[in-house]
Write a protein that holds these residues in place. Sequence first.
Motif, short mmCIF file in Angstrom:
data_model
loop_
_atom_site.label_atom_id
_atom_site.label_comp_id
_atom_site.label_asym_id
_atom_site.label_seq_id
_atom_site.Cartn_x
_atom_site.Cartn_y
_atom_site.Cartn_z
N ASN A 182 29.78 38.43 43.56
CA ASN A 182 30.72 37.36 43.89
C ASN A 182 31.36 36.81 42.61
O ASN A 182 32.58 36.58 42.56
CB ASN A 182 30.00 36.24 44.64
CG ASN A 182 30.97 35.20 45.17
OD1 ASN A 182 32.05 35.54 45.63
ND2 ASN A 182 30.58 33.94 45.09
N GLN B 207 33.95 39.21 41.36
CA GLN B 207 35.14 39.16 42.22
C GLN B 207 35.99 37.94 41.87
O GLN B 207 37.21 38.03 41.74
CB GLN B 207 34.71 39.13 43.69
CG GLN B 207 35.86 39.14 44.65
CD GLN B 207 35.40 39.10 46.10
OE1 GLN B 207 34.27 38.72 46.39
NE2 GLN B 207 36.27 39.49 47.01
N VAL B 208 35.34 36.81 41.70
CA VAL B 208 36.06 35.57 41.36
C VAL B 208 36.67 35.70 39.97
O VAL B 208 37.79 35.26 39.74
CB VAL B 208 35.11 34.36 41.46
CG1 VAL B 208 35.76 33.11 40.88
CG2 VAL B 208 34.72 34.11 42.91
N GLN B 209 35.93 36.31 39.06
CA GLN B 209 36.44 36.50 37.71
C GLN B 209 37.70 37.37 37.71
O GLN B 209 38.68 37.05 37.04
CB GLN B 209 35.35 37.14 36.84
CG GLN B 209 35.70 37.19 35.37
CD GLN B 209 34.56 37.75 34.54
OE1 GLN B 209 33.76 38.55 35.02
NE2 GLN B 209 34.48 37.33 33.29
N ARG B 210 37.70 38.45 38.49
CA ARG B 210 38.89 39.30 38.59
C ARG B 210 40.06 38.53 39.18
O ARG B 210 41.21 38.66 38.74
CB ARG B 210 38.60 40.54 39.44
CG ARG B 210 37.88 41.64 38.69
CD ARG B 210 37.89 42.94 39.46
NE ARG B 210 37.27 42.82 40.77
CZ ARG B 210 35.97 42.98 41.02
NH1 ARG B 210 35.14 43.28 40.04
NH2 ARG B 210 35.49 42.86 42.24
N ARG B 211 39.77 37.73 40.19
CA ARG B 211 40.83 36.94 40.80
C ARG B 211 41.42 35.94 39.80
O ARG B 211 42.64 35.76 39.72
CB ARG B 211 40.30 36.21 42.03
CG ARG B 211 41.37 35.38 42.69
CD ARG B 211 40.93 34.76 43.97
NE ARG B 211 41.82 33.62 44.18
CZ ARG B 211 42.63 33.49 45.19
NH1 ARG B 211 42.65 34.34 46.06
NH2 ARG B 211 43.42 32.47 45.31
N MET B 212 40.55 35.32 39.02
CA MET B 212 41.03 34.38 38.00
C MET B 212 41.88 35.10 36.95
O MET B 212 42.91 34.58 36.52
CB MET B 212 39.85 33.68 37.31
CG MET B 212 39.15 32.65 38.17
SD MET B 212 40.20 31.24 38.56
CE MET B 212 40.41 30.55 36.95
N GLU B 213 41.47 36.30 36.56
CA GLU B 213 42.26 37.07 35.60
C GLU B 213 43.62 37.42 36.18
O GLU B 213 44.64 37.33 35.48
CB GLU B 213 41.50 38.34 35.20
CG GLU B 213 40.29 38.07 34.34
CD GLU B 213 39.40 39.28 34.15
OE1 GLU B 213 39.68 40.35 34.74
OE2 GLU B 213 38.39 39.16 33.42
N ASN B 214 43.66 37.81 37.43
CA ASN B 214 44.93 38.13 38.08
C ASN B 214 45.82 36.90 38.20
O ASN B 214 47.04 36.98 37.97
CB ASN B 214 44.69 38.74 39.47
CG ASN B 214 44.12 40.14 39.38
OD1 ASN B 214 44.26 40.82 38.38
ND2 ASN B 214 43.46 40.57 40.44
N LEU B 215 45.22 35.77 38.54
CA LEU B 215 46.00 34.53 38.63
C LEU B 215 46.54 34.13 37.26
O LEU B 215 47.67 33.65 37.14
CB LEU B 215 45.16 33.41 39.22
CG LEU B 215 44.86 33.52 40.71
CD1 LEU B 215 43.86 32.45 41.15
CD2 LEU B 215 46.15 33.40 41.53
N GLU C 182 49.50 36.28 36.52
CA GLU C 182 50.64 35.83 37.32
C GLU C 182 51.23 34.55 36.74
O GLU C 182 52.45 34.41 36.62
CB GLU C 182 50.20 35.61 38.76
CG GLU C 182 51.33 35.27 39.69
CD GLU C 182 50.89 35.12 41.14
OE1 GLU C 182 51.68 34.58 41.93
OE2 GLU C 182 49.76 35.52 41.49
#
Length: 55
Positions: free
Chosen positions: A10, A13-21, A24
Amino acid sequence: MITNIDALLNYRQVQRRMENLQKEYDALKREIEIRESELELLRGLVPGSNDGGTR
């Protein structure tokens, strides 16, 4: 043990999402800077735009 694995997955997954955000956000910030520069250039082309006067 399974809970630790779930927590780790988890977290990743959150770390990847933060990197993507963040990517962006950085791209949007660059786009805004470009648009602001374009706007300043256009304002320089409009007569009377630098003295605060109205048309």
